[in-house]
Enzyme design. Structure first.
Site, PDB file in Angstrom:
ATOM      1  CB  THR A  36      45.436  46.899  48.961  1.00  0.00           C
ATOM      2  OG1 THR A  36      45.939  45.718  48.350  1.00  0.00           O
ATOM      3  CG2 THR A  36      46.161  48.096  48.391  1.00  0.00           C
ATOM      4  CG  ASP A  42      47.323  39.003  50.333  1.00  0.00           C
ATOM      5  OD1 ASP A  42      48.028  39.897  49.833  1.00  0.00           O
ATOM      6  OD2 ASP A  42      46.476  38.345  49.681  1.00  0.00           O
TER       7      ASP A  42
END
Ligand code: ASP
Length: 347
Positions: A18, A62
């Site tokens: 993120t 991710d």
């Protein structure tokens, strides 16, 4: 604290997650931004008189896609650049950050420079992001030196929401709040407020003269079996029948207790007789395994189950991968599981 007699050189390594994302203004979806442009998104970095270089995974991931081969890649990046930088800041998704921190703590033996891992819950491109604070303080910690000019925190650490924690003691505990990580069995190594206050007595340093030695071998023939009331023999059979299995982490109750049912103990003894290493880790976040405390734990000890002490699950899993990867003899692996090798257990 003193400053180095050259301006500190810090290497930022972006693996994904993120923190390195911004919102696509048209679709609203979160996307990785071009990491070579990171200074554009964090103009505050100009405020440091540090030399900050950055490199990124070609395809940022991710962290749910994290795998041992990426830990090897990170260890190579750090060892290849070890001489040229005073500290490293690894930007990583939060989901598996504690696993990566734990793995690196074993792979980077005699580490004499900070490796500070951080990330964020909100992308750096968002107004209320926690990413900037985490990134800026991590860089400051990676560059900090003590009154003798030594790095303040030459360990693999996670820095998140004002706390610096030993990486292999850390667990993600919050999927939403900024306070995403905890180190339940070891106090934080530093707190960031107006000043960054280091707990110097807790920070590990390599033995004088010890040479940094990176390791790149890991074996993932391991599994985790979480016990629960009502667990069926077929479930245990299926787990223990996994081909090539070399170690099982048994997530037990309380201070390291397991059901006393004969079928369960018979299966466990047969597994250990096969040469599979079984390590006892408690399902509780805080506290330690004490197998001699209750009959339900003592039977495990007598069957040859190895004590996981106050390990996090992430740490015991990656320690096993590391030790198995080096193909040490069985007895040596058991001895090293009972030894604190990177600050991961209180023996
Ligand atoms: N799923 C993301 C990851 O771990 C979440 C984050 O970055 O915090 O990569």
């Amino acid at each position: 604290m003193t400053t180095l007699n050259h301006s500190p050189h810090i290497l930022l390594i972006y693996t994904g997650g993120t923190i390195g994302m911004i919102e696509n203004p048209i679709t609203g979806a979160l996307e990785n931004f071009e990491f070579s442009q990171f200074k554009k998104y964090v103009p505050e970095l100009q405020g440091f008189n540090f030399d900050i270089d950055a490199l990124s995974f070609d395809l940022p991931i991710d962290s749910s896609d994290m795998e041992p081969r990426y830990w090897v890649k990170i260890a190579h990046i750090i060892s290849d650049h070890y001489q040229n930088y005073d500290g490293f800041v690894l930007l990583h998704g939060t989901d598996t950050m504690a696993y990566t921190a734990s793995a690196l703590s074993f792979m980077l033996q005699n580490l004499g420079k900070p490796v500070i891992i951080t990330g964020s819950q909100l992308p750096i491109g968002r107004l209320r992001t926690d990413g900037k604070e985490n990134l800026l303080t991590s860089i400051e910690i990676a560059a900090a030196t003590d009154s003798r000019g030594r790095p303040m925190a030459p360990e693999v650490c996670i820095f998140f929401e004002n706390r610096l924690m030993r990486g292999n003691r850390t667990t993600k505990i919050n999927a939403e709040g900024f306070n995403a990580f905890r180190s339940f069995n070891l106090p934080s190594l530093a707190h960031a407020g107006i000043h960054i206050k280091y707990e110097e007595h807790l920070i590990r340093r390599p033995e004088p003269g010890a040479v940094f030695k990176p390791h790149f071998l890991l074996d993932n023939n391991v599994m985790i079996l979480t016990l629960f009331p009502g667990i069926r023999p077929e479930v245990v059979d299926a787990c223990f029948a996994v081909r090539g299995l070399r170690a099982v982490i048994l997530k037990t109750f309380g201070s390291g207790n397991a059901p006393q049912k004969p079928w369960f103990m018979d299966k466990l003894r047969a597994l250990i007789d096969r040469g599979v290493i079984v390590v006892n880790v408690t399902q509780c976040y805080k506290g330690s395994v004490e197998m001699h405390r209750y009959g339900t734990g003592l039977q495990l000890l007598q069957a040859g189950v190895v004590n996981g002490y106050d390990s996090t699950m992430e740490s015991v899993l990656t320690k096993l991968m590391f030790l198995l990867g080096h193909d040490y003899p069985h007895n040596e692996i058991v001895r090293l599981m009972n030894t604190d090798i990177a600050g991961e257990i209180t023996v």
